[in-house]
Design a protein around this motif. Sequence first.
Motif, PDB file in Angstrom:
ATOM      1  N   ASN A 146       0.812  -1.221   0.000  1.00 46.59           N
ATOM      2  CA  ASN A 146       0.000   0.000   0.000  1.00 46.59           C
ATOM      3  C   ASN A 146       0.841   1.264   0.000  1.00 46.59           C
ATOM      4  OD1 ASN A 146      -2.523  -1.146  -0.104  1.00 46.59           O
ATOM      5  ND2 ASN A 146      -2.738  -1.288   2.103  1.00 46.59           N
ATOM      6  N   HIS A 147       2.172   1.124  -0.046  1.00 47.97           N
ATOM      7  CA  HIS A 147       3.078   2.269   0.024  1.00 47.97           C
ATOM      8  C   HIS A 147       3.580   2.631  -1.379  1.00 47.97           C
ATOM      9  CE1 HIS A 147       5.835   5.061   1.958  1.00 47.97           C
ATOM     10  NE2 HIS A 147       6.735   4.649   1.077  1.00 47.97           N
ATOM     11  N   PHE A 148       3.565   3.947  -1.665  1.00 52.92           N
ATOM     12  CA  PHE A 148       4.053   4.453  -2.945  1.00 52.92           C
ATOM     13  C   PHE A 148       5.032   5.590  -2.708  1.00 52.92           C
ATOM     14  CE2 PHE A 148       0.158   2.459  -4.159  1.00 52.92           C
ATOM     15  CZ  PHE A 148       0.313   2.071  -5.473  1.00 52.92           C
ATOM     16  N   GLU A 207       5.571  10.661  -0.985  1.00 49.61           N
ATOM     17  CA  GLU A 207       5.365   9.296  -0.496  1.00 49.61           C
ATOM     18  C   GLU A 207       4.027   9.241   0.206  1.00 49.61           C
ATOM     19  OE1 GLU A 207       8.448   6.846   1.317  1.00 49.61           O
ATOM     20  OE2 GLU A 207       9.796   8.568   1.109  1.00 49.61           O
ATOM     21  N   PHE A 208       3.334   8.114   0.038  1.00 45.88           N
ATOM     22  CA  PHE A 208       2.039   7.966   0.688  1.00 45.88           C
ATOM     23  C   PHE A 208       1.668   6.497   0.808  1.00 45.88           C
ATOM     24  CE2 PHE A 208       1.365   8.540  -3.851  1.00 45.88           C
ATOM     25  CZ  PHE A 208       0.527   7.483  -4.181  1.00 45.88           C
ATOM     26  N   ASN A 209       0.743   6.235   1.730  1.00 48.94           N
ATOM     27  CA  ASN A 209       0.106   4.931   1.870  1.00 48.94           C
ATOM     28  C   ASN A 209      -1.338   5.092   1.417  1.00 48.94           C
ATOM     29  OD1 ASN A 209       2.243   3.361   3.071  1.00 48.94           O
ATOM     30  ND2 ASN A 209       1.951   4.593   4.906  1.00 48.94           N
ATOM     31  N   LEU A 210      -1.824   4.156   0.639  1.00 52.72           N
ATOM     32  CA  LEU A 210      -3.198   4.222   0.154  1.00 52.72           C
ATOM     33  C   LEU A 210      -4.180   4.372   1.309  1.00 52.72           C
ATOM     34  CD1 LEU A 210      -3.167   1.439  -2.584  1.00 52.72           C
ATOM     35  CD2 LEU A 210      -3.188   3.915  -2.942  1.00 52.72           C
ATOM     36  N   GLY A 211      -5.145   5.281   1.155  1.00 54.32           N
ATOM     37  CA  GLY A 211      -6.209   5.446   2.129  1.00 54.32           C
ATOM     38  C   GLY A 211      -5.835   6.203   3.388  1.00 54.32           C
ATOM     39  N   GLU A 212      -4.583   6.666   3.497  1.00 55.25           N
ATOM     40  CA  GLU A 212      -4.144   7.400   4.686  1.00 55.25           C
ATOM     41  C   GLU A 212      -3.812   8.842   4.320  1.00 55.25           C
ATOM     42  OE1 GLU A 212      -0.872   5.472   6.661  1.00 55.25           O
ATOM     43  OE2 GLU A 212      -1.847   3.506   6.576  1.00 55.25           O
ATOM     44  N   LEU A 229      -6.996   3.885  -4.290  1.00 49.80           N
ATOM     45  CA  LEU A 229      -6.870   3.026  -5.462  1.00 49.80           C
ATOM     46  C   LEU A 229      -8.284   2.743  -5.962  1.00 49.80           C
ATOM     47  CD1 LEU A 229      -5.021   1.251  -7.290  1.00 49.80           C
ATOM     48  CD2 LEU A 229      -5.434  -0.606  -5.676  1.00 49.80           C
ATOM     49  N   GLU A 230      -8.538   3.092  -7.229  1.00 47.44           N
ATOM     50  CA  GLU A 230      -9.824   2.777  -7.854  1.00 47.44           C
ATOM     51  C   GLU A 230      -9.596   1.633  -8.814  1.00 47.44           C
ATOM     52  OE1 GLU A 230     -11.916   5.934  -9.848  1.00 47.44           O
ATOM     53  OE2 GLU A 230     -12.271   7.010  -7.984  1.00 47.44           O
ATOM     54  N   GLY A 231     -10.404   0.582  -8.657  1.00 48.63           N
ATOM     55  CA  GLY A 231     -10.181  -0.593  -9.491  1.00 48.63           C
ATOM     56  C   GLY A 231      -8.829  -1.182  -9.158  1.00 48.63           C
ATOM     57  N   GLU A 232      -8.150  -1.672 -10.165  1.00 57.31           N
ATOM     58  CA  GLU A 232      -6.829  -2.287  -9.945  1.00 57.31           C
ATOM     59  C   GLU A 232      -5.691  -1.427 -10.440  1.00 57.31           C
ATOM     60  OE1 GLU A 232      -6.778  -6.178 -11.689  1.00 57.31           O
ATOM     61  OE2 GLU A 232      -8.317  -6.935 -10.351  1.00 57.31           O
ATOM     62  N   THR A 265      -6.786  11.178  -6.258  1.00 55.92           N
ATOM     63  CA  THR A 265      -6.800  12.090  -5.112  1.00 55.92           C
ATOM     64  C   THR A 265      -7.285  13.456  -5.569  1.00 55.92           C
ATOM     65  OG1 THR A 265      -5.538  12.846  -3.192  1.00 55.92           O
ATOM     66  CG2 THR A 265      -4.408  12.935  -5.323  1.00 55.92           C
ATOM     67  N   THR A 266      -7.549  14.321  -4.603  1.00 49.07           N
ATOM     68  CA  THR A 266      -7.905  15.711  -4.900  1.00 49.07           C
ATOM     69  C   THR A 266      -6.986  16.617  -4.095  1.00 49.07           C
ATOM     70  OG1 THR A 266     -10.204  15.111  -5.317  1.00 49.07           O
ATOM     71  CG2 THR A 266      -9.763  17.419  -4.871  1.00 49.07           C
ATOM     72  N   LEU A 267      -6.345  17.561  -4.795  1.00 49.47           N
ATOM     73  CA  LEU A 267      -5.411  18.507  -4.187  1.00 49.47           C
ATOM     74  C   LEU A 267      -5.847  19.920  -4.538  1.00 49.47           C
ATOM     75  CD1 LEU A 267      -2.209  16.786  -5.582  1.00 49.47           C
ATOM     76  CD2 LEU A 267      -2.983  16.620  -3.234  1.00 49.47           C
ATOM     77  N   LYS A 268      -6.186  20.724  -3.552  1.00 51.33           N
ATOM     78  CA  LYS A 268      -6.555  22.127  -3.791  1.00 51.33           C
ATOM     79  C   LYS A 268      -7.596  22.268  -4.896  1.00 51.33           C
ATOM     80  CE  LYS A 268      -3.542  25.330  -3.772  1.00 51.33           C
ATOM     81  NZ  LYS A 268      -3.625  26.370  -2.781  1.00 51.33           N
ATOM     82  N   GLY A 269      -8.606  21.403  -4.896  1.00 47.65           N
ATOM     83  CA  GLY A 269      -9.668  21.476  -5.893  1.00 47.65           C
ATOM     84  C   GLY A 269      -9.327  20.837  -7.222  1.00 47.65           C
ATOM     85  N   VAL A 270      -8.124  20.260  -7.340  1.00 49.02           N
ATOM     86  CA  VAL A 270      -7.704  19.591  -8.570  1.00 49.02           C
ATOM     87  C   VAL A 270      -7.853  18.090  -8.375  1.00 49.02           C
ATOM     88  CG1 VAL A 270      -5.760  19.111 -10.117  1.00 49.02           C
ATOM     89  CG2 VAL A 270      -6.057  21.405  -9.159  1.00 49.02           C
TER      90      VAL A 270
END
Length: 127
Positions: free
Chosen positions: A46-48, A62-67, A85-88, A93-98
């Motif tokens: 789950n880490h990217f 860096e991030f963990n999915l869902g956190e 993660l949507e689908g496979e 994500t949404t950042l500042k309205g983007v």
Amino acid sequence: MNFSGKYQMQSQENFETFMKAVGMPDDFIQKGKDIKGMSEVVHDGNHFKFTVTTGSKVIQNEFNLGEECEIEFLTGEKVKAVVQLEGENKLVTTLKGVKSVTEFNGDTAISTMTLGDIVFKRISKKI
């Protein structure tokens, strides 16, 4: 599916219009519009970790999915976000309205950022 690898930008649509809309300075837009950026993705469970290099500018996130995490936005500002993660094969994500969607299909990564009715699309190939 594992998304790890290096991806070289092949084409992009609406770069200048989108970058102006998010507040990027004109000199950055002019310098960046013809650079074939490189993204490196390290994916472990789950880490990217994403490292994006555009000319001399390097953004690392860096991030963990869902956190909740802190992500550096295009303008250099740090913003809190949650990546799902949507689908496979889609990171969303949404950042500042983007709204940001990165879709991985085989050796292709398609990143789409949407702000209102402006859609910026970048297509990269795994190298």
